[in-house]
Design a protein around this motif. Structure first.
Motif, PDB file in Angstrom:
ATOM      1  N   LEU A 102       0.622  -1.169   0.005  1.00  0.00           N
ATOM      2  CA  LEU A 102       0.060  -0.015  -0.076  1.00  0.00           C
ATOM      3  C   LEU A 102       0.893   1.231   0.130  1.00  0.00           C
ATOM      4  O   LEU A 102       2.089   1.056   0.399  1.00  0.00           O
ATOM      5  CB  LEU A 102      -0.926   0.064   1.112  1.00  0.00           C
ATOM      6  N   GLU A 106      -2.214   5.262   2.298  1.00  0.00           N
ATOM      7  CA  GLU A 106      -3.094   4.366   2.137  1.00  0.00           C
ATOM      8  C   GLU A 106      -2.692   3.483   3.804  1.00  0.00           C
ATOM      9  O   GLU A 106      -3.577   3.061   4.507  1.00  0.00           O
ATOM     10  CB  GLU A 106      -3.095   3.164   1.332  1.00  0.00           C
ATOM     11  N   ILE A 110      -5.599   3.521   7.433  1.00  0.00           N
ATOM     12  CA  ILE A 110      -5.987   2.336   7.651  1.00  0.00           C
ATOM     13  C   ILE A 110      -7.047   2.158   8.888  1.00  0.00           C
ATOM     14  O   ILE A 110      -8.213   1.595   8.927  1.00  0.00           O
ATOM     15  CB  ILE A 110      -4.902   1.270   8.089  1.00  0.00           C
ATOM     16  N   ILE A 113     -10.268   3.712   7.869  1.00  0.00           N
ATOM     17  CA  ILE A 113     -11.004   2.391   7.027  1.00  0.00           C
ATOM     18  C   ILE A 113     -11.481   1.536   7.869  1.00  0.00           C
ATOM     19  O   ILE A 113     -12.824   1.100   7.490  1.00  0.00           O
ATOM     20  CB  ILE A 113     -10.036   2.105   5.920  1.00  0.00           C
ATOM     21  N   LEU A 114     -10.993   1.001   8.832  1.00  0.00           N
ATOM     22  CA  LEU A 114     -11.566   0.016   9.687  1.00  0.00           C
ATOM     23  C   LEU A 114     -12.548   0.564  10.447  1.00  0.00           C
ATOM     24  O   LEU A 114     -13.431   0.126  10.771  1.00  0.00           O
ATOM     25  CB  LEU A 114     -10.475  -0.756  10.390  1.00  0.00           C
ATOM     26  N   ARG A 116     -14.928   2.149   8.904  1.00  0.00           N
ATOM     27  CA  ARG A 116     -15.778   2.364   7.870  1.00  0.00           C
ATOM     28  C   ARG A 116     -16.006   3.868   7.408  1.00  0.00           C
ATOM     29  O   ARG A 116     -17.206   3.983   6.959  1.00  0.00           O
ATOM     30  CB  ARG A 116     -17.437   1.920   8.505  1.00  0.00           C
ATOM     31  N   TRP A 119     -13.827   5.906   1.828  1.00  0.00           N
ATOM     32  CA  TRP A 119     -12.215   5.718   1.388  1.00  0.00           C
ATOM     33  C   TRP A 119     -11.580   7.060   1.178  1.00  0.00           C
ATOM     34  O   TRP A 119     -10.428   7.379   1.685  1.00  0.00           O
ATOM     35  CB  TRP A 119     -12.066   4.814   0.212  1.00  0.00           C
ATOM     36  N   ASP A 120     -12.170   7.914   0.261  1.00  0.00           N
ATOM     37  CA  ASP A 120     -11.614   9.235  -0.097  1.00  0.00           C
ATOM     38  C   ASP A 120     -11.407  10.202   1.027  1.00  0.00           C
ATOM     39  O   ASP A 120     -10.377  10.688   1.193  1.00  0.00           O
ATOM     40  CB  ASP A 120     -12.484   9.964  -1.215  1.00  0.00           C
ATOM     41  N   ARG A 158      -0.148   6.809  11.418  1.00  0.00           N
ATOM     42  CA  ARG A 158      -1.123   5.799  11.390  1.00  0.00           C
ATOM     43  C   ARG A 158      -1.774   5.681  12.711  1.00  0.00           C
ATOM     44  O   ARG A 158      -2.911   5.489  12.966  1.00  0.00           O
ATOM     45  CB  ARG A 158      -0.758   4.648  10.849  1.00  0.00           C
TER      46      ARG A 158
ATOM     47  N   MET B   1     -18.292  -1.158   5.410  1.00  0.00           N
ATOM     48  CA  MET B   1     -17.607  -2.539   4.762  1.00  0.00           C
ATOM     49  C   MET B   1     -16.830  -2.209   3.346  1.00  0.00           C
ATOM     50  O   MET B   1     -15.852  -2.896   2.995  1.00  0.00           O
ATOM     51  CB  MET B   1     -18.795  -3.403   4.448  1.00  0.00           C
ATOM     52  N   ILE B   4     -12.924  -1.926   3.516  1.00  0.00           N
ATOM     53  CA  ILE B   4     -12.261  -3.015   3.806  1.00  0.00           C
ATOM     54  C   ILE B   4     -12.182  -4.002   2.468  1.00  0.00           C
ATOM     55  O   ILE B   4     -11.028  -4.700   2.424  1.00  0.00           O
ATOM     56  CB  ILE B   4     -12.471  -3.915   4.982  1.00  0.00           C
ATOM     57  N   ARG B   6     -12.053  -2.777  -0.385  1.00  0.00           N
ATOM     58  CA  ARG B   6     -11.045  -2.063  -1.244  1.00  0.00           C
ATOM     59  C   ARG B   6      -9.570  -2.276  -0.789  1.00  0.00           C
ATOM     60  O   ARG B   6      -8.655  -2.364  -1.540  1.00  0.00           O
ATOM     61  CB  ARG B   6     -11.407  -0.406  -1.213  1.00  0.00           C
ATOM     62  N   ASN B  14      -2.078  -5.478  -5.788  1.00  0.00           N
ATOM     63  CA  ASN B  14      -0.705  -4.776  -5.881  1.00  0.00           C
ATOM     64  C   ASN B  14       0.427  -6.013  -5.681  1.00  0.00           C
ATOM     65  O   ASN B  14       1.666  -5.524  -5.985  1.00  0.00           O
ATOM     66  CB  ASN B  14      -0.557  -3.964  -4.692  1.00  0.00           C
ATOM     67  N   GLU B 298     -14.436  -9.253   9.972  1.00  0.00           N
ATOM     68  CA  GLU B 298     -13.672  -8.389   8.938  1.00  0.00           C
ATOM     69  C   GLU B 298     -12.784  -9.048   8.235  1.00  0.00           C
ATOM     70  O   GLU B 298     -12.619  -9.139   7.127  1.00  0.00           O
ATOM     71  CB  GLU B 298     -13.422  -6.953   9.267  1.00  0.00           C
TER      72      GLU B 298
END
Ligand SMILES: Nc1ncnc2c1ncn2[C@@H]1O[C@H](COP(=O)(O)OP(=O)(O)O)[C@@H](O)[C@H]1O
Ligand SMILES: [Mg+2]
Lengths: 231, 378
Positions: A102, A106, A110, A113-114, A116, A119-120, A158, B1, B4, B6, B14, B298
Motif C-alpha cells: 500500500l 493508504e 487504515i 478505513i476500519l 468504516r 475511502w476518499d 497511522r 464494509m 475494507i 477495497r 498490488n 472483517e
C-alpha cells in the motif's frame, strides 16, 4: 483534564505450562494520567511488551484488571474489545508493520478505513496527518521507498490519524540511529502529546529518557520503582 | 464494509507476482475443464446427429445396435409386424448405409446415404433449395448442407456424380441440425433407390421409424417389439444409448473424465498453494490489522472477497480463452466437435467455487489463529 486515564491492578500473566512455565508478569500495579508520557524501562525479557499488550487490550492477563477511562477492558466481549482498540488506542509497533503493497497515505488511513469511514475521506484526513509528520510529499510512495526514520513517522501518523486517547509505543527507537530516534520522540512529545492524551512508551534506550514525564523501571515481571527524568 | 474490501483488493492486486500466478492457475484449470467437457459434449452431440436430424419419435432396431452409424439389417416382416402393433400410428423403414462416390473431378469420397420410406418420406429433411417431391425423379439425391458439404465438391441442383458406378443427380440441398461426427457428407434419397445403389446383405431395413398414436402407447409398443425379438426406443433413449456407448465403450469418456479431474486438481493445487502462500506472507499484516482493531469477521470477509475475486476473474478468463479457441478451431475445422453447454459452465463454476472455498478455508484458519500479541512482540 489530568484524571486517571488507565489503571492496572494485580496483573499476572504467565506463558507455557508445567516446568516450561514462564511468569512474565508477577502482579503489577500501574497508573497513568492524561497529559503524561510514561516510560517503562527495563532489560530485555523483563516483560515490558507483555505488559504493554495487556494494557492495550491485545493480550488477556491470567488475573488482574485493567481500567481504561474507568471501563474494565478485560471483561468486554471480543468485538467490543476490538472496537475499543480501534477507537481508543493508537499502536506503534516495534517493527512498524506497515503494508509494503500500500502507499504511505493508504497505510496511514487504515484505522479510519476500519472505522468504516469513506475511502476518499479517509485518505484526505490521512494526508493531513502525513503533513504533521512532514511526509506529505511521500504520500504516494510505498513504505519500502522510505528511510527507517520516515517509516517510523508513517507508523506514528497511522497511530494518531484516528485521534485516539492513548498511544502505545514499543521500543520506538530500536531500529533508528541516535539522532533520528531523539528527533522522533521529541516530535511526539511536542506535537502529539496533549492534555487529553496519555502516551505509554516501552524502551531501554537511555538516549530518549529526557522526553519522559515519568520513568518506571521494570525487572523480572515487576515494576520496581521510578527513575529520575534526566534534564 | 466497502473500505475494507477495497483494502483487501489492493493488498491482493498490488502483489502482482502472486496475483498473476493465482489468476493463471485458475484460468488454466477452468480452461482445461471446460475444454475437456465441451469436447466431450460436442462428440456426444455429433455422434447422435442422424437421430437428431431424422426426428422420429421411436426407433426400432436390432437389439445389438449400440450406435446409429452401425445399424444391423432387419428382415421386411419386422416392418409389417410393427405396423400391426395397436398403439402405432404409422411406421416407416429407414435405410442408413455408406456409399463410395466419384466426384466430377474424379476424386473418390465416402458418404452416408439415408433412404427415406418411398410413400411417406418420413424423417425427411428441410430443404434450403429444391423441392422435396423431386426426390422421386430419376437418379435423384438430396445433398445435406452441413460442414462436410464441400467434400461433395459443393454441388448445385443439377450437379451429377457417380454412386457405386450409378449416375446420381442432386435435386435439392437440405439443412441439418447437427453435423455428423465421422466427417462424411450425407445424401438423402428414397428407400428403394438406396437399395438399388448400394450392395446389400440379405436384410435391408436399418431402422423402423415409429410414430405412436399417443405418448401413452410407448411402453406397450416397446413390449410388443421386444416380443418379436427386436428393440424399440424413444429418440432420447437412443441418444442416451449412443452417448453411453461413446462414454463407456470407447475410452473417450474415461479419458475425458480423467483429464477433467486432473485439470481440477492442477488448478486446485496451483491456486490453493499460491493463495496459501499469499495469506502466510501477509499473516503479520493481518495480525497488525487485528491488533489495530479489525474483527475476525472483517478479516474473514477480506479473505473471502480476495478468493472470490480471483476465482471469478480466473473463471471468466478461462471461459473466454476456451470460447476463443473453440471458435478459432471451428473456423479452421467446421466440424470440430466441441460444444460449451450450460452444464459444462456450471460444472466448471462449481469446481472454481470449490477451489476458492478450499483456498480461503485454509487461509481463514490461519488468520483466525493469529495472536496479535505475537505481532506486537516481534
Ligand atoms: N508467547 C510467549 N510464549 C512464551 N514465553 C513468552 C511469550 N511471550 C513472552 N514470553 C516470555 O515472557 C517474558 C517477557 O517477554 P517480553 O514481554 O517480550 O519482554 P520485553 O518486552 O521486556 O523484552 C520473556 O521471558 C519471554 O520469553
Ligand atoms: Mg519487547
Amino acid at each position: 483534564m489530568s484524571g486517571i486515564a488507565i489503571k492496572a491492578t494485580s496483573v499476572v500473566k504467565s506463558f507455557g505450562e508445567g516446568s516450561a512455565k514462564v511468569m512474565a508478569l508477577k502482579g503489577l500495579e500501574f497508573e497513568a494520567r492524561f497529559g503524561e508520557m510514561v516510560y517503562i524501562v527495563g532489560p530485555s525479557g523483563s516483560g515490558k511488551t507483555t505488559f504493554l499488550s495487556v494494557l492495550s487490550g491485545i493480550l488477556r492477563p491470567d488475573s488482574g484488571t485493567v481500567l481504561v477511562e474507568g471501563a474494565d477492558i478485560w471483561s468486554m466481549p471480543a468485538n467490543a474489545l476490538a472496537a475499543f482498540r480501534l477507537n481508543k488506542i493508537g499502536f506503534v509497533f516495534q517493527d512498524y508493520h506497515l503494508f509494503p503493497r500500500l502507499t504511505t497515505i493508504e497505510n496511514t488511513a487504515i484505522p479510519l478505513i476500519l472505522r468504516r469511514r469513506d475511502w476518499d475521506q479517509s485518505l484526505r484526513e490521512a494526508l493531513g496527518y502525513l503533513d504533521i509528520v512532514g511526509l506529505k510529499e511521500r504520500a504516494q510512495l510505498p513504505p519500502v521507498k522510505l528511510s527507517g526514520g520516515e517509516q517510523q513517522r508513517v507508523a506514528i501518523s497511522r497511530a494518531i490519524v484516528g485521534q485516539p486517547d492513548f498511544l502505545v509505543f514499543d521500543e520506538p527507537t530500536a531500529s533508528l540511529d541516535g539522532e533520528t530516534g531523539r528527533s522522533i520522540v521529541r516530535f511526539v512529545k511536542e506535537k502529539v502529546l496533549n492534555d487529553r492524551r496519555c502516551i505509554i512508551v516501552v524502551t531501554h534506550d537511555s538516549r530518549i529518557y529526557e522526553f519522559a514525564s515519568r520513568i518506571l523501571t521494570m525487572e523480572d515481571g515487576k515494576l520496581t520503582g521510578t527513575m529520575p527524568v534526566p534534564a | 464494509m466497502k473500505g475494507i474490501f477495497r483494502l483487501a483488493f489492493k493488498l491482493l492486486v498490488n502483489d502482482k507476482a502472486k496475483f498473476s500466478a493465482l489468476i493463471v492457475g485458475i484460468t488454466f484449470a477452468v480452461f482445461l475443464m471446460v475444454q475437456m467437457t465441451s469436447l466431450f459434449a460436442g462428440i456426444l452431440d455429433h455422434s447422435s446427429s442422424t437421430v437428431l436430424n431424422v426426428g422420429a419419435t421411436m426407433w426400432v432396431m436390432d437389439p445389438s445396435v449400440q450406435t446409429v452409424a452401425n445399424s444391423i439389417g432387419m428382415p421386411d416382416y419386422v416392418l409389417d409386424a410393427v405396423r400391426s402393433i395397436p398403439g402405432v400410428k404409422f411406421a416407416a423403414p429407414l435405410y442408413s448405409g455408406v456409399a463410395l462416390l466419384k466426384l466430377p473431378d474424379g476424386a473418390w469420397q465416402a458418404a452416408t446415404v439415408i433412404g427415406l420410406d418411398d410413400s411417406t418420406l418420413f424423417g425427411r429433411p428441410e430443404l434450403i433449395r429444391g423441392k422435396i417431391q423431386d426426390i422421386y425423379a430419376e437418379n435423384a439425391f438430396i445433398a445435406v448442407y452441413d460442414s462436410e458439404f464441400k467434400k461433395l465438391g459443393n454441388p448445385q441442383i443439377g450437379s451429377e456424380l457417380q454412386i457405386n458406378d450409378h449416375r446420381a443427380r442432386i435435386v435439392g440441398i437440405a439443412k441439418v441440425n447437427v453435423s455428423s461426427l465421422f466427417g462424411l457428407p450425407t445424401l438423402y434419397t428414397t428407400y428403394y433407390r438406396a437399395l438399388q445403389y448400394i450392395p446389400n446383405p440379405r436384410f435391408t431395413i436399418s431402422y423402423v421409424l415409429v410414430e405412436p398414436k399417443t405418448p401413452r402407447d410407448i411402453p406397450a409398443i416397446k413390449k410388443a417389439v421386444a416380443k418379436i425379438g427386436y428393440r424399440a426406443v424413444t429418440k432420447s433413449e437412443f441418444i442416451g444409448m449412443i452417448s453411453a456407448f461413446y462414454k463407456y465403450q470407447t475410452g473417450i469418456g474415461t479419458n475425458i473424465l480423467i483429464m477433467t479431474v486432473i485439470s481440477f486438481l492442477v488448478g486446485l493445487s496451483i491456486s490453493g498453494q499460491t493463495f496459501y502462500t499469499f495469506i502466510i506472507e501477509n499473516l503479520e499484516k493481518f495480525g497488525a490489522l487485528k491488533a489495530i482493531g479489525a474483527t475476525n469477521n472483517e478479516l474473514v470477509a477480506m479473505i473471502l472477497f480476495q478468493a472470490a475475486f480471483t476465482s471469478l476473474t480466473g473463471y471468466g478468463l478461462g471461459i473466454g480463452l476456451c470460447t476463443l479457441l473453440v471458435t478459432l478451431a471451428k473456423v479452421r475445422l467446421p466440424s470440430y466437435a466441441s460444444m460449451i453447454t450450460y452444464f459444462n459452465l456450471a460444472v466448471a463454476f462449481v469446481m472454481v467455487l470449490f477451489i476458492a472455498g478450499f483456498s480461503s478455508y485454509v487461509g481463514v484458519r490461519r488468520v483466525l489463529r493469529i495472536e496479535p500479541f505475537d505481532i506486537f512482540r516481534s
